[in-house]
Design an enzyme around this catalytic site. Structure first.
Site, PDB file in Angstrom:
ATOM      1  N   GLU A  45      57.551  31.995  44.557  1.00  0.00           N
ATOM      2  CA  GLU A  45      57.024  31.467  43.468  1.00  0.00           C
ATOM      3  C   GLU A  45      57.833  31.660  42.091  1.00  0.00           C
ATOM      4  O   GLU A  45      57.842  32.778  41.663  1.00  0.00           O
ATOM      5  CB  GLU A  45      55.768  31.272  43.450  1.00  0.00           C
ATOM      6  CG  GLU A  45      55.016  30.549  42.173  1.00  0.00           C
ATOM      7  CD  GLU A  45      53.701  30.958  41.807  1.00  0.00           C
ATOM      8  OE1 GLU A  45      53.219  30.868  40.502  1.00  0.00           O
ATOM      9  OE2 GLU A  45      53.091  31.229  42.677  1.00  0.00           O
ATOM     10  N   LYS A 134      44.317  28.563  45.852  1.00  0.00           N
ATOM     11  CA  LYS A 134      44.632  29.658  44.948  1.00  0.00           C
ATOM     12  C   LYS A 134      43.433  30.071  44.209  1.00  0.00           C
ATOM     13  O   LYS A 134      43.055  29.395  43.511  1.00  0.00           O
ATOM     14  CB  LYS A 134      45.782  29.538  44.162  1.00  0.00           C
ATOM     15  CG  LYS A 134      46.202  30.624  43.070  1.00  0.00           C
ATOM     16  CD  LYS A 134      47.355  30.056  42.115  1.00  0.00           C
ATOM     17  CE  LYS A 134      47.494  30.873  41.026  1.00  0.00           C
ATOM     18  NZ  LYS A 134      48.457  30.721  40.107  1.00  0.00           N
TER      19      LYS A 134
END
Length: 215
Positions: A45, A134
């Protein structure tokens, strides 16, 4: 991608980690991607508040190829989702739960990992089409809290604590025992302008911690 499909792919990878490379530059992107790939990391990411993030995503995708998934973090708008898709990104990670961002990510065939902190946010994200959740910031979501979430959330939805996760077997074990499916790794893995030799050492430390956990 459904939560079940994501879970199958997630469980098939060598390490249950998302590498969060906040602050990385295009100059470091290719080398960092190679180091992480070689150490078993399959989800990379690049937060969008990094320098030239879309260029870094493209460079990292070229290195990772079909071996993993590269995308963006700190994605807050539908237009940002479009920009990630245009450079070949596959992963959309947000610090918040924005149904429009989640739905558009799914529409484009991207993996949606929104950030949630409460059961209401979690269920809103699931309804919008999140692939996994998340849990952010993990410093405020203890294993006991995660266990309470797991009791009410669908079993097929993967939960990934993010924030303050170290290459510490005991810390990982406490979250995993409570129902976590893996982790997002930020400053403990990568920090802006760090030498690539140090990134390799830290990647190896997390890999070893996971091996020690499963041993």
């Amino acid at each position: 991608m459904t939560p079940e499909q994501f879970s199958q792919r997630w469980q098939a990878q060598p390490l249950p980690f998302v590498a969060i490379l906040r602050g990385i530059t295009p100059k470091q992107a290719s080398e960092a991607a190679g180091i992480l790939r070689d150490n078993g990391f399959r989800y990379l990411e690049v937060p969008l508040n990094s320098p030239s993030p879309y260029e870094s995503i493209k460079l990292m995708r070229d290195v990772v190829g079909d071996e993993g998934y590269v995308g963006a973090g700190t994605v807050l708008t539908v237009e940002q989702v479009n920009k990630v898709a245009r450079v070949g990104g596959q992963l959309i990670v947000s610090p918040n739960c924005d149904p429009d961002v989640i739905r558009h990510s799914q529409k484009l065939g991207l993996i949606s990992l929104p950030g949630v902190m409460t059961p209401s946010e979690a269920f809103n994200a699931i309804v919008a089409g999140a692939c996994a959740l998340k849990l952010f910031p993990a410093e405020q979501i203890t294993p006991a809290t995660l266990k309470a979430y797991r009791a009410v959330l669908p079993a097929e939805i993967s939960l990934l604590p993010v924030g303050g996760i170290q290459p510490d077997v005991a810390q990982m074990q406490s979250y995993l025992a409570a129902g976590a499916n893996g982790f997002g790794l930020g400053g403990g893995l990568y920090q802006k302008n760090m030498p690539m030799t140090l990134l390799r050492e830290r990647a190896q430390a997390y890999r070893q911690a996971w091996r020690d956990y499963v041993a």
